[in-house]
Write an enzyme that holds these catalytic residues in place. Structure first.
Site, mmCIF file in Angstrom:
data_model
loop_
_atom_site.group_PDB
_atom_site.id
_atom_site.type_symbol
_atom_site.label_atom_id
_atom_site.label_comp_id
_atom_site.label_asym_id
_atom_site.label_seq_id
_atom_site.Cartn_x
_atom_site.Cartn_y
_atom_site.Cartn_z
ATOM 1 C CB CYS A 1 37.685 -47.538 0.477
ATOM 2 S SG CYS A 1 39.487 -47.599 0.640
ATOM 3 C CB CYS B 1 42.082 -51.212 0.503
ATOM 4 S SG CYS B 1 42.412 -49.857 1.620
ATOM 5 C CB CYS C 1 38.965 -47.295 4.397
ATOM 6 S SG CYS C 1 40.765 -47.467 4.305
HETATM 7 FE FE FE Z 1 41.126 -47.956 2.088
#
Ligand code: FE
Length: 208
Positions: free
Chosen positions: A108, A111, A113
């Site tokens: 990700c 971030c 995920c």
């Molecule tokens: Fe993310």
């Protein structure tokens, strides 16, 4: 393409995030807004009940049941729900299948995920900025650091997880496991093999 993420996922380092969570929890409990026992139940759910073993079950089932593999390819969310692995951050699952000439890697970039219902909570390195940037720029280099050295003719595909789509890698079934039961196969499916930084453990590495 837009990369949408849940607002509750933060880009701060884990240590700061941990502090914020702790402060928030103390405040909520102090104000009588949440029951600490309810929080314990949630934490226990993601630390113990939900975890990579769920994903390993999905993979081992796909290795041993061709009809299940077809359902997983057609609609991974539904096929995973069939095994009762549902919940937050697992609403839109896509399974990407490794093969002799194709290797998938999940990241990700913005971030963290991650498919919680099948893999539990993400490891710290998955959330680190070096992994998030280098997985895209130099996937083979990242793989090598995990001890995964692929032949030059193996294509590497990198998938960027978002809140819209969460990817689960279906690793290749290790050689020499013909006729093995699900219970024998599940321990070969490491968390890292389902993120794509490693392969499934070899048959010789199976616990006795
Ligand atoms: Fe993310």
């Amino acid at each position: 393409m837009a990369h949408d993420h849940h607002g509750d996922e933060m880009t701060e380092p884990p240590s700061e995030m941990a502090l914020r969570v702790q402060a928030l929890e103390s405040l909520l409990v102090e104000k009588g807004l949440v029951d600490p026992k309810a929080l314990d139940v949630i934490v226990d759910r993601y630390e113990n009940r939900v975890g990579p073993r769920n994903g390993a079950h999905v993979v081992a089932r796909a290795w041993t049941d061709p009809a299940y593999l077809e359902r997983l390819r057609a609609d991974a969310t539904a096929a995973i729900t069939e095994l009762d692995y549902t919940g937050r951050q697992g609403e839109h699952m896509v399974v990407v299948e490794n093969g002799p000439k194709l290797h998938h890697l999940v990241v990700c970039t913005l971030c963290s995920c991650y498919p919680w219902p099948v893999l539990g909570l993400p490891p710290a390195w998955y959330k680190s900025s070096p992994y998030r940037s280098r997985a895209v720029i130099d996937p083979r280099g990242v793989l090598a650091e995990f001890g995964t050295v692929l032949d030059e003719d193996v294509e590497v595909k990198v998938w960027d997880s978002t809140s819209e789509v969460r990817f689960l890698v279906l690793p290749e079934r290790p050689e020499g496991t013909e006729g093995w039961t699900m219970e024998q196969l599940i321990p070969l499916v490491s968390r890292n093999s389902m993120i794509g930084v490693e392969k499934a453990r070899p048959a010789s590495g199976a616990a006795a």
